[in-house]
Write a protein that holds these residues in place. Structure first.
Motif, PDB file in Angstrom:
ATOM      1  N   LEU A 234       5.488  -0.434   4.317  1.00  0.00           N
ATOM      2  CA  LEU A 234       6.811  -0.646   3.732  1.00  0.00           C
ATOM      3  C   LEU A 234       6.789  -1.846   2.798  1.00  0.00           C
ATOM      4  O   LEU A 234       6.148  -2.863   3.084  1.00  0.00           O
ATOM      5  N   TRP A 235       7.476  -1.721   1.679  1.00  0.00           N
ATOM      6  CA  TRP A 235       7.477  -2.758   0.640  1.00  0.00           C
ATOM      7  C   TRP A 235       7.993  -4.081   1.200  1.00  0.00           C
ATOM      8  O   TRP A 235       9.069  -4.157   1.779  1.00  0.00           O
ATOM      9  N   TYR A 241       1.333  -8.050  -4.134  1.00  0.00           N
ATOM     10  CA  TYR A 241       0.442  -6.892  -4.150  1.00  0.00           C
ATOM     11  C   TYR A 241      -0.464  -6.940  -5.386  1.00  0.00           C
ATOM     12  O   TYR A 241      -0.077  -7.480  -6.432  1.00  0.00           O
ATOM     13  N   ASP A 242      -1.628  -6.368  -5.259  1.00  0.00           N
ATOM     14  CA  ASP A 242      -2.589  -6.330  -6.362  1.00  0.00           C
ATOM     15  C   ASP A 242      -2.030  -5.453  -7.485  1.00  0.00           C
ATOM     16  O   ASP A 242      -1.723  -4.278  -7.280  1.00  0.00           O
ATOM     17  N   ARG A 243      -1.900  -6.027  -8.696  1.00  0.00           N
ATOM     18  CA  ARG A 243      -1.315  -5.284  -9.814  1.00  0.00           C
ATOM     19  C   ARG A 243      -2.369  -4.850 -10.825  1.00  0.00           C
ATOM     20  O   ARG A 243      -2.104  -3.992 -11.665  1.00  0.00           O
ATOM     21  N   LEU A 244      -3.550  -5.431 -10.758  1.00  0.00           N
ATOM     22  CA  LEU A 244      -4.589  -5.069 -11.720  1.00  0.00           C
ATOM     23  C   LEU A 244      -5.638  -4.124 -11.116  1.00  0.00           C
ATOM     24  O   LEU A 244      -6.251  -3.336 -11.835  1.00  0.00           O
ATOM     25  N   GLY A 245      -5.844  -4.219  -9.827  1.00  0.00           N
ATOM     26  CA  GLY A 245      -6.868  -3.389  -9.198  1.00  0.00           C
ATOM     27  C   GLY A 245      -8.228  -4.048  -9.165  1.00  0.00           C
ATOM     28  O   GLY A 245      -9.250  -3.381  -9.010  1.00  0.00           O
ATOM     29  N   LEU A 261      -7.400   0.588  -0.094  1.00  0.00           N
ATOM     30  CA  LEU A 261      -6.314   0.225  -0.994  1.00  0.00           C
ATOM     31  C   LEU A 261      -5.021   0.163  -0.187  1.00  0.00           C
ATOM     32  O   LEU A 261      -4.790   1.007   0.683  1.00  0.00           O
ATOM     33  N   THR A 262      -4.183  -0.822  -0.472  1.00  0.00           N
ATOM     34  CA  THR A 262      -2.878  -0.933   0.186  1.00  0.00           C
ATOM     35  C   THR A 262      -1.787  -0.569  -0.810  1.00  0.00           C
ATOM     36  O   THR A 262      -1.685  -1.185  -1.873  1.00  0.00           O
ATOM     37  N   VAL A 263      -0.998   0.447  -0.467  1.00  0.00           N
ATOM     38  CA  VAL A 263       0.054   0.935  -1.364  1.00  0.00           C
ATOM     39  C   VAL A 263       1.414   0.683  -0.712  1.00  0.00           C
ATOM     40  O   VAL A 263       1.685   1.207   0.372  1.00  0.00           O
ATOM     41  N   PRO A 264       2.279  -0.121  -1.342  1.00  0.00           N
ATOM     42  CA  PRO A 264       3.613  -0.356  -0.773  1.00  0.00           C
ATOM     43  C   PRO A 264       4.512   0.863  -0.955  1.00  0.00           C
ATOM     44  O   PRO A 264       4.460   1.547  -1.985  1.00  0.00           O
ATOM     45  N   VAL A 265       5.360   1.110   0.036  1.00  0.00           N
ATOM     46  CA  VAL A 265       6.230   2.288   0.032  1.00  0.00           C
ATOM     47  C   VAL A 265       7.679   1.835  -0.105  1.00  0.00           C
ATOM     48  O   VAL A 265       8.141   0.960   0.629  1.00  0.00           O
ATOM     49  N   ARG A 266       8.383   2.455  -1.064  1.00  0.00           N
ATOM     50  CA  ARG A 266       9.823   2.239  -1.177  1.00  0.00           C
ATOM     51  C   ARG A 266      10.426   3.450  -1.887  1.00  0.00           C
ATOM     52  O   ARG A 266       9.709   4.211  -2.548  1.00  0.00           O
ATOM     53  N   PRO A 267      11.727   3.663  -1.754  1.00  0.00           N
ATOM     54  CA  PRO A 267      12.359   4.838  -2.363  1.00  0.00           C
ATOM     55  C   PRO A 267      12.077   4.925  -3.862  1.00  0.00           C
ATOM     56  O   PRO A 267      12.109   3.912  -4.578  1.00  0.00           O
ATOM     57  N   GLY A 268      11.790   6.146  -4.319  1.00  0.00           N
ATOM     58  CA  GLY A 268      11.548   6.362  -5.743  1.00  0.00           C
ATOM     59  C   GLY A 268      10.089   6.423  -6.121  1.00  0.00           C
ATOM     60  O   GLY A 268       9.748   6.887  -7.211  1.00  0.00           O
ATOM     61  N   ARG A 269       9.205   5.975  -5.233  1.00  0.00           N
ATOM     62  CA  ARG A 269       7.766   6.015  -5.543  1.00  0.00           C
ATOM     63  C   ARG A 269       7.209   7.365  -5.105  1.00  0.00           C
ATOM     64  O   ARG A 269       7.385   7.784  -3.962  1.00  0.00           O
ATOM     65  N   ILE A 274       0.500   8.882  -6.568  1.00  0.00           N
ATOM     66  CA  ILE A 274      -0.225   7.608  -6.497  1.00  0.00           C
ATOM     67  C   ILE A 274      -1.548   7.782  -5.756  1.00  0.00           C
ATOM     68  O   ILE A 274      -2.603   7.310  -6.209  1.00  0.00           O
ATOM     69  N   VAL A 275      -1.504   8.474  -4.618  1.00  0.00           N
ATOM     70  CA  VAL A 275      -2.723   8.697  -3.839  1.00  0.00           C
ATOM     71  C   VAL A 275      -3.704   9.570  -4.621  1.00  0.00           C
ATOM     72  O   VAL A 275      -4.913   9.322  -4.634  1.00  0.00           O
ATOM     73  N   GLU A 276      -3.197  10.586  -5.286  1.00  0.00           N
ATOM     74  CA  GLU A 276      -4.042  11.473  -6.086  1.00  0.00           C
ATOM     75  C   GLU A 276      -4.744  10.702  -7.200  1.00  0.00           C
ATOM     76  O   GLU A 276      -5.965  10.835  -7.407  1.00  0.00           O
ATOM     77  N   VAL A 277      -4.000   9.880  -7.914  1.00  0.00           N
ATOM     78  CA  VAL A 277      -4.573   9.090  -9.000  1.00  0.00           C
ATOM     79  C   VAL A 277      -5.541   8.043  -8.456  1.00  0.00           C
ATOM     80  O   VAL A 277      -6.570   7.746  -9.076  1.00  0.00           O
ATOM     81  N   ALA A 278      -5.235   7.494  -7.289  1.00  0.00           N
ATOM     82  CA  ALA A 278      -6.144   6.524  -6.665  1.00  0.00           C
ATOM     83  C   ALA A 278      -7.510   7.158  -6.388  1.00  0.00           C
ATOM     84  O   ALA A 278      -8.559   6.535  -6.601  1.00  0.00           O
TER      85      ALA A 278
END
Length: 310
Positions: A234-235, A241-245, A261-269, A274-278
């Protein structure tokens, strides 16, 4: 600790039981195979009694040249209470002394029609797989463009919903909720679903669905190598959070470090995208194309040029 018995080998490799049938449930605790040629010659100082023993044409041909009392003595030493089994390859005849010793000690004596080298290779591969270290991880394993992605996170964060969306996009589900991971080689982790929940996906408010029934056999895989972990959380506004990778984090599973990889979750994402592109970006990185590093290098060049102008 995982164990295999001679009875499983009999069924898997269609082995013939010659004698010592009472010992077919002895545990095999190592994948190492021993070819006891030097023991047949009389040297038992370092005899690996707990390994599966494999006798081929070379060992049996030499054995036939021994004196009668030597044959009996060495076969009795070969059959110990720790020995899980003895296998004769090429369909060769078992020496009488070996049959008697295996019956006396209760060591299963088996026979295969395969050549010694091929049988040894197949036995080793089978035992490596069965005896590999295993653990269970709470998460979802999905095959995305050939990349085995393990999605982890707290209960209710959206792992199964993300997996469902990925399946709808043409990717394949391996396991939901509980993933059995086996380390089959030094850096190879193979994930699969427990038999009880194969092909099933749990969606809160909807219940349990059968992915294979709904989307077809092409939507599932029985197992997949785990090469990337994506952790959903959860965000947290107070967390950077890492913005450049450029940051490289790993998760240790059994004895292997897996990129994480850690991906924050919030409404609208859109988590599925994101996982597919990762996964796609991870594959590009393995091919030597790192967009974040290229951007960082270009930015450094621009800064250095600006410093030279001043």
């Amino acid at each position: 600790m995982a164990k295999v018995t001679a009875s499983e080998l009999i069924e898997k490799f269609n082995l013939e039981v010659i004698s010592g049938e009472e010992g077919i449930y002895r545990p095999i605790s190592t994948s190492d195979i021993s070819r006891p040629g030097i023991e047949v010659a009389g040297f038992f100082t370092y005899y690996p009694a707990k390994r599966l023993q494999l006798l081929g044409r070379t060992e049996l041909s030499f054995f036939e040249q021994l004196m009668d009392h030597e044959k009996k003595e060495r076969m009795l030493k070969l059959c110990t209470y720790d020995t899980p089994g003895i296998i004769i390859s090429r369909g060769l005849d078992a020496p009488r002394e070996l049959i008697e010793a295996s019956e006396e000690i209760g060591v299963p004596l088996l026979r295969s029609s395969l050549t010694t080298t091929r049988l040894s290779s197949q036995l080793t591969n089978f035992l490596d797989s069965k005896l590999a270290p295993t653990t269970a991880v709470h998460g979802v394993l999905v095959d995305i463009y050939g990349i085995g992605v393990l999605i982890t996170g707290a209960s209710g964060v959206g792992k199964s919903e993300t997996a469902l969306d990925l399946v709808r996009r043409g990717h394949r589900l391996v396991a939901d909720d509980s993933v059995e991971i086996r380390q089959e080689h030094e850096d190879t982790l193979i994930g699969r679903a427990p038999e009880l929940i194969q092909h099933l996906l749990e969606i809160r408010g909807l219940g349990i669905i059968n992915v294979m029934t709904l989307f077809g056999a092409g939507a599932i895989r029985p197992f997949k190598r785990v090469v990337l972990v994506i952790h959903l959380e959860l965000w947290d506004q107070n967390k950077a959070y890492d913005r450049l990778g450029l940051e490289e984090d790993t998760l240790k599973i059994i004895n292997t470090e897996v990129p994480k990889l850690t991906v924050p979750v919030r409404p609208g994402r859109n988590l599925a995208v994101i996982v597919e592109v990762a996964a796609m970006n991870f594959r590009l990185k393995r091919l030597g194309m790192n967009a974040a590093q290229q951007f960082s290098d270009r930015l450094t060049d621009v800064i250095e040029e600006g410093d030279r102008e001043f």
